[in-house]
Structures are given as C-alpha cells and as structure tokens.
Write a protein that holds these residues in place. Structure first.
Motif, PDB file in Angstrom:
ATOM      1  N   GLU A  47       0.825  -1.202   0.000  1.00  0.00           N
ATOM      2  CA  GLU A  47       0.000   0.000   0.000  1.00  0.00           C
ATOM      3  C   GLU A  47       0.860   1.253   0.000  1.00  0.00           C
ATOM      4  OE1 GLU A  47      -3.787   0.671   0.201  1.00  0.00           O
ATOM      5  OE2 GLU A  47      -3.102  -0.897  -1.143  1.00  0.00           O
ATOM      6  N   GLU A  48       1.946   1.216   0.773  1.00  0.00           N
ATOM      7  CA  GLU A  48       2.834   2.376   0.807  1.00  0.00           C
ATOM      8  C   GLU A  48       3.492   2.588  -0.552  1.00  0.00           C
ATOM      9  OE1 GLU A  48       6.474   4.285   3.484  1.00  0.00           O
ATOM     10  OE2 GLU A  48       5.671   2.299   3.973  1.00  0.00           O
ATOM     11  N   LYS A  49       3.875   1.494  -1.204  1.00  0.00           N
ATOM     12  CA  LYS A  49       4.442   1.601  -2.559  1.00  0.00           C
ATOM     13  C   LYS A  49       3.502   2.346  -3.488  1.00  0.00           C
ATOM     14  CE  LYS A  49       7.112  -2.692  -3.086  1.00  0.00           C
ATOM     15  NZ  LYS A  49       7.167  -3.955  -3.848  1.00  0.00           N
ATOM     16  N   ARG A  50       2.228   1.909  -3.493  1.00  0.00           N
ATOM     17  CA  ARG A  50       1.254   2.496  -4.394  1.00  0.00           C
ATOM     18  C   ARG A  50       1.042   3.980  -4.098  1.00  0.00           C
ATOM     19  NH1 ARG A  50      -2.088  -0.751  -7.372  1.00  0.00           N
ATOM     20  NH2 ARG A  50      -1.570  -2.971  -7.364  1.00  0.00           N
ATOM     21  N   LYS A  51       1.025   4.336  -2.830  1.00  0.00           N
ATOM     22  CA  LYS A  51       0.805   5.737  -2.474  1.00  0.00           C
ATOM     23  C   LYS A  51       2.019   6.598  -2.793  1.00  0.00           C
ATOM     24  CE  LYS A  51      -2.806   4.690   0.841  1.00  0.00           C
ATOM     25  NZ  LYS A  51      -3.249   4.619   2.241  1.00  0.00           N
ATOM     26  N   VAL A  52       3.206   6.058  -2.614  1.00  0.00           N
ATOM     27  CA  VAL A  52       4.421   6.793  -2.980  1.00  0.00           C
ATOM     28  C   VAL A  52       4.450   7.065  -4.479  1.00  0.00           C
ATOM     29  CG1 VAL A  52       6.923   6.516  -3.256  1.00  0.00           C
ATOM     30  CG2 VAL A  52       5.873   6.088  -1.041  1.00  0.00           C
ATOM     31  N   VAL A  53       4.104   6.039  -5.259  1.00  0.00           N
ATOM     32  CA  VAL A  53       4.093   6.195  -6.718  1.00  0.00           C
ATOM     33  C   VAL A  53       3.031   7.215  -7.134  1.00  0.00           C
ATOM     34  CG1 VAL A  53       3.551   5.028  -8.893  1.00  0.00           C
ATOM     35  CG2 VAL A  53       5.063   3.928  -7.227  1.00  0.00           C
ATOM     36  N   GLY A  54       1.819   7.109  -6.556  1.00  0.00           N
ATOM     37  CA  GLY A  54       0.757   8.042  -6.901  1.00  0.00           C
ATOM     38  C   GLY A  54       1.115   9.477  -6.571  1.00  0.00           C
ATOM     39  N   GLU A  55       1.688   9.680  -5.403  1.00  0.00           N
ATOM     40  CA  GLU A  55       2.104  11.025  -4.989  1.00  0.00           C
ATOM     41  C   GLU A  55       3.133  11.603  -5.947  1.00  0.00           C
ATOM     42  OE1 GLU A  55       2.762  14.337  -2.219  1.00  0.00           O
ATOM     43  OE2 GLU A  55       1.397  12.675  -1.824  1.00  0.00           O
ATOM     44  N   LEU A  56       4.153  10.824  -6.293  1.00  0.00           N
ATOM     45  CA  LEU A  56       5.221  11.326  -7.149  1.00  0.00           C
ATOM     46  C   LEU A  56       4.707  11.628  -8.557  1.00  0.00           C
ATOM     47  CD1 LEU A  56       8.101  12.133  -7.548  1.00  0.00           C
ATOM     48  CD2 LEU A  56       8.749   9.718  -7.753  1.00  0.00           C
ATOM     49  N   PHE A  57       3.832  10.782  -9.072  1.00  0.00           N
ATOM     50  CA  PHE A  57       3.228  11.049 -10.377  1.00  0.00           C
ATOM     51  C   PHE A  57       2.581  12.430 -10.391  1.00  0.00           C
ATOM     52  CE2 PHE A  57       2.938   6.531 -12.059  1.00  0.00           C
ATOM     53  CZ  PHE A  57       3.514   6.827 -13.285  1.00  0.00           C
ATOM     54  N   VAL A  58       1.760  12.713  -9.382  1.00  0.00           N
ATOM     55  CA  VAL A  58       1.022  13.972  -9.353  1.00  0.00           C
ATOM     56  C   VAL A  58       1.971  15.154  -9.234  1.00  0.00           C
ATOM     57  CG1 VAL A  58      -0.630  15.365  -8.037  1.00  0.00           C
ATOM     58  CG2 VAL A  58      -1.102  12.956  -8.499  1.00  0.00           C
ATOM     59  N   ARG A  59       3.012  15.027  -8.423  1.00  0.00           N
ATOM     60  CA  ARG A  59       3.952  16.146  -8.277  1.00  0.00           C
ATOM     61  C   ARG A  59       4.676  16.425  -9.600  1.00  0.00           C
ATOM     62  NH1 ARG A  59       0.626  17.457  -4.950  1.00  0.00           N
ATOM     63  NH2 ARG A  59       0.610  16.334  -2.979  1.00  0.00           N
ATOM     64  N   ILE A  60       4.994  15.373 -10.340  1.00  0.00           N
ATOM     65  CA  ILE A  60       5.619  15.563 -11.653  1.00  0.00           C
ATOM     66  C   ILE A  60       4.634  16.223 -12.618  1.00  0.00           C
ATOM     67  CG2 ILE A  60       6.522  14.361 -13.692  1.00  0.00           C
ATOM     68  CD1 ILE A  60       7.749  12.307 -11.704  1.00  0.00           C
ATOM     69  N   PHE A  61       3.382  15.771 -12.595  1.00  0.00           N
ATOM     70  CA  PHE A  61       2.368  16.389 -13.453  1.00  0.00           C
ATOM     71  C   PHE A  61       2.175  17.859 -13.091  1.00  0.00           C
ATOM     72  CE2 PHE A  61       0.366  11.936 -13.792  1.00  0.00           C
ATOM     73  CZ  PHE A  61       1.119  11.642 -14.919  1.00  0.00           C
ATOM     74  N   GLU A  62       2.235  18.174 -11.810  1.00  0.00           N
ATOM     75  CA  GLU A  62       2.104  19.577 -11.393  1.00  0.00           C
ATOM     76  C   GLU A  62       3.238  20.423 -11.958  1.00  0.00           C
ATOM     77  OE1 GLU A  62      -0.243  19.357  -7.098  1.00  0.00           O
ATOM     78  OE2 GLU A  62       1.942  19.142  -7.142  1.00  0.00           O
ATOM     79  N   ARG A  63       4.454  19.880 -11.947  1.00  0.00           N
ATOM     80  CA  ARG A  63       5.595  20.629 -12.504  1.00  0.00           C
ATOM     81  C   ARG A  63       5.399  20.905 -13.985  1.00  0.00           C
ATOM     82  NH1 ARG A  63       9.440  16.734  -9.695  1.00  0.00           N
ATOM     83  NH2 ARG A  63      10.047  16.096 -11.797  1.00  0.00           N
ATOM     84  N   VAL A  64       4.968  19.861 -14.716  1.00  0.00           N
ATOM     85  CA  VAL A  64       4.753  20.028 -16.155  1.00  0.00           C
ATOM     86  C   VAL A  64       3.617  21.014 -16.406  1.00  0.00           C
ATOM     87  CG1 VAL A  64       4.080  18.859 -18.286  1.00  0.00           C
ATOM     88  CG2 VAL A  64       5.614  17.714 -16.681  1.00  0.00           C
ATOM     89  N   ALA A  65       2.556  20.921 -15.622  1.00  0.00           N
ATOM     90  CA  ALA A  65       1.415  21.824 -15.789  1.00  0.00           C
ATOM     91  C   ALA A  65       1.822  23.274 -15.555  1.00  0.00           C
ATOM     92  CB  ALA A  65       0.292  21.431 -14.829  1.00  0.00           C
ATOM     93  N   GLU A  66       2.631  23.512 -14.551  1.00  0.00           N
ATOM     94  CA  GLU A  66       3.085  24.876 -14.275  1.00  0.00           C
ATOM     95  C   GLU A  66       3.923  25.413 -15.442  1.00  0.00           C
ATOM     96  OE1 GLU A  66       5.453  27.400 -10.792  1.00  0.00           O
ATOM     97  OE2 GLU A  66       5.425  25.209 -10.744  1.00  0.00           O
ATOM     98  N   GLU A  67       4.780  24.561 -15.964  1.00  0.00           N
ATOM     99  CA  GLU A  67       5.635  24.973 -17.088  1.00  0.00           C
ATOM    100  C   GLU A  67       4.807  25.328 -18.326  1.00  0.00           C
ATOM    101  OE1 GLU A  67       9.075  22.992 -19.973  1.00  0.00           O
ATOM    102  OE2 GLU A  67       8.560  22.050 -18.051  1.00  0.00           O
ATOM    103  N   HIS A  68       3.716  24.591 -18.549  1.00  0.00           N
ATOM    104  CA  HIS A  68       2.903  24.800 -19.750  1.00  0.00           C
ATOM    105  C   HIS A  68       1.631  25.609 -19.472  1.00  0.00           C
ATOM    106  CE1 HIS A  68       5.067  22.082 -22.543  1.00  0.00           C
ATOM    107  NE2 HIS A  68       5.447  21.495 -21.421  1.00  0.00           N
ATOM    108  N   LYS A  69       1.533  26.141 -18.244  1.00  0.00           N
ATOM    109  CA  LYS A  69       0.377  26.963 -17.863  1.00  0.00           C
ATOM    110  C   LYS A  69      -0.949  26.208 -18.087  1.00  0.00           C
ATOM    111  CE  LYS A  69       2.657  31.413 -18.527  1.00  0.00           C
ATOM    112  NZ  LYS A  69       4.005  30.832 -18.548  1.00  0.00           N
TER     113      LYS A  69
END
Length: 325
Positions: A117-139
């Motif tokens: 369960e911790e694995k899945r949550k770590v992966v989910g969290e990191l995915f979203v943070r990466i998507f947030e970075r890309v979203a900020e870059e592309h507005k």
C-alpha cells in the motif's frame, strides 16, 4: 496538428448488471468529449499518458475536445515493460508529447519500502507532483487521467489503493481532475478504443499496473530486481503470445537456493501469472501445456543468471488478486 481517427459507427457497449453508464459507444464518445470541453473551457490540460488502452482512449477523446491545448505527458518511471517508452514516442510523438525521465526520482522514493500500500501511495504522490511541474511549465490548470471503474471499486473497497485513486494525494494544484472513463470497465474501454479506430496493439493490449513493475516485486524495489522482472516478463509475453488470455506476466516473489553449473546459487524466484477474465474483477488461471511451462522455466533461468527458480501461479481471483502487490 490533426490526429487521424477512423470512426466506426454503431458499436454498442454491452448491457450487464454492473454499475456503469448504459449508453451506446457513439453517445458515450460524444458526451465524454463534451464533458472535457465544458470542464477545460478555453484553458489547457495535461493528460497522463502511459500507452495503455485507458490513457490512450482518454488522449484521443481529449484531443478531439481541445486539440492543441492538450499536453500528453509520459513519465518514464524506470518501472515500465521492455520497449514501452520508445513505443509511446513512436505512436504519440507527433502530438505535443512531453517526455519526463523520472527513473532516479522513483527509485529513490521507493528505497526501503516493502509495504504494498505504501508503494502504491508513494508512486501516486510522485506522479502527481511531476504532473504539477509540467502543468506549471505549460500553464495548464487541468489534469486528465484514465481512471476506470474497477480502480475506484478496489481502492474504495480496501482491496488495494490504485495509484490514480487511493494513491492520489488529497492536495494538488490543479483546478480539476477530469476522468472521462470513470464509470467504465476495461472491456467497455476496449469497445470505445475500437470505435475510435485505435490500433489493436493498444485496444487489445494486456492491462499493466500504474505503479508498473514495482507491484510485481514482493518487497523492496531495486533497479536490479526491476530489470530481472522486465526480462522475465518479456519471455512470458513472447511464449504466451498465441494463448487466449486477459493478462500474462512475471513477478519476483523472493529468493531460493538453486544450482547452476554444479555451483550453489541463491537466486530469485520468478512466478508466472497468466489469467483469463472479462473485466478484471474476477479471474481464472489459464491452462498452459506442460512443455510450454517447462520451456519458459528453462528460458528464464537460462537467460537471466540471477533467477534460480520458476513457479506457475494457479490461484484464481478471488482469493488472490491478479497483481502481487
């Protein structure tokens, strides 16, 4: 750019006693496109693109809805099947594809973690943070993802936290998270993919977990273990390509004593998992010819020095799940 989609008319989603929108595919596509248009408005959206059928269908629907204001994002986690990143680039490279090499980030985040369960949550969290970075870059203010109904059932039912549901962080910077497929089962998503004219290698592709090979390794995830599972999975897929199946793969489940060249080895145990299913909610192991099983065992132990033993998992779902973690 114009995305060439060949439309097929008149294909209906089968009506069954399951919680799902009962519409024909043509109507579903129209409504999904309209939903995306209304939610995104004149803004931009990024879409989590993995190359699987769910995210690919979402990408086509979203592109038809907002065109060039869609930014597909593929994150190379280092946990993908052999050749996956390269194939995604080939298929979707003509779109505004953003390719993120995050292998080091994911391996670092997974260091020392053994709880599934911790694995899945770590992966989910990191995915979203990466998507947030890309979203900020592309507005971009919106995230689109290919969540389907079984993801929600299993996450809310406490079976396992899918990275895009139970593993999705509570706090994020997007104005909205859009999930056009959220009330469909996998077989219905395939119907939509066929209607949209997606190639068979996508519409009929075997399911692959969002956390990737991390949940096909029992215990801590390391680059060495991932490479072993990746190579073993390729052998299983090659050998069972002509077998009717829902899913077939290899998992690393521990270590055991073996002998190679008259020398004792303490190597990995690989479990072969091959099941038939309609929608992934239940599953039965397929019957594989003994000589085929033997050939896979000899290939895996012969071609992957780190492996000492191969077993075949004959447990249905339930009581087991299809994936190991």
């Amino acid at each position: 750019m114009k995305l060439k989609i060949k439309l097929k008319v008149g294909r209906n989603i089968r009506k069954r006693t399951r919680k799902v929108i009962m519409v024909n595919v043509e109507k579903f596509v129209e409504e999904a496109i309209q939903e995306i248009k209304e939610k995104v408005g004149e803004g931009k959206a990024i879409i989590a693109l993995s190359g699987g059928v769910d995210s690919s269908v979402c990408t086509v629907l979203a592109y038809k809805a907002i065109g060039e204001r869609l930014i597909p994002v593929f994150v190379d986690t280092g946990l993908m099947r052999e050749g996956e990143p390269e194939r995604v680039r080939e298929i979707f490279g003509k779109m505004n594809l953003v390719f993120v090499d995050a292998k080091d980030e994911f391996f670092k985040a997974l260091e020392g973690i053994i709880d599934p369960e911790e694995k899945r949550k770590v992966v989910g969290e990191l995915f979203v943070r990466i998507f947030e970075r890309v979203a900020e870059e592309h507005k971009a203010d919106y995230l689109i993802q290919g969540t389907i109904y079984p993801d929600i059932i299993e996450s809310q039912g406490g079976i396992k936290s899918h990275h895009n549901v139970g593993g999705f962080p509570l706090h994020y910077t997007f104005q909205d998270v859009i999930e056009p497929l959220r009330e469909l089962y996998k077989d219905e998503v395939r119907e939509v993919a066929r209607y949209l004219g997606l190639p068979d290698e996508i519409s009929e592709r075997m399911p692959f977990p969002g956390p990737g090979l991390a949940v096909r390794i029992v215990g801590e995830v390391t680059p060495e273990k991932v490479e072993v599972v990746r190579r073993a999975t390729k052998i299983v897929e090659d050998e069972l390509k002509d077998y009717p199946k829902w899913q077939a793969f290899a998992a690393l489940i521990g270590k055991a004593t073996g002998v190679k060249g008259d020398i004792r080895v303490y190597g990995y145990i690989i479990a072969i998992r091959a099941v038939e299913s309609r929608d992934g909610m239940t599953a039965d192991p397929i019957q594989i010819d003994y000589e085929k099983l033997r050939k896979m065992a000899l290939r895996i132990t012969g071609e992957i020095p780190e492996v000492a033993r191969v077993v075949y998992d004959i447990t249905p779902k339930p009581p087991a799940t299809i994936e190991y973690e």
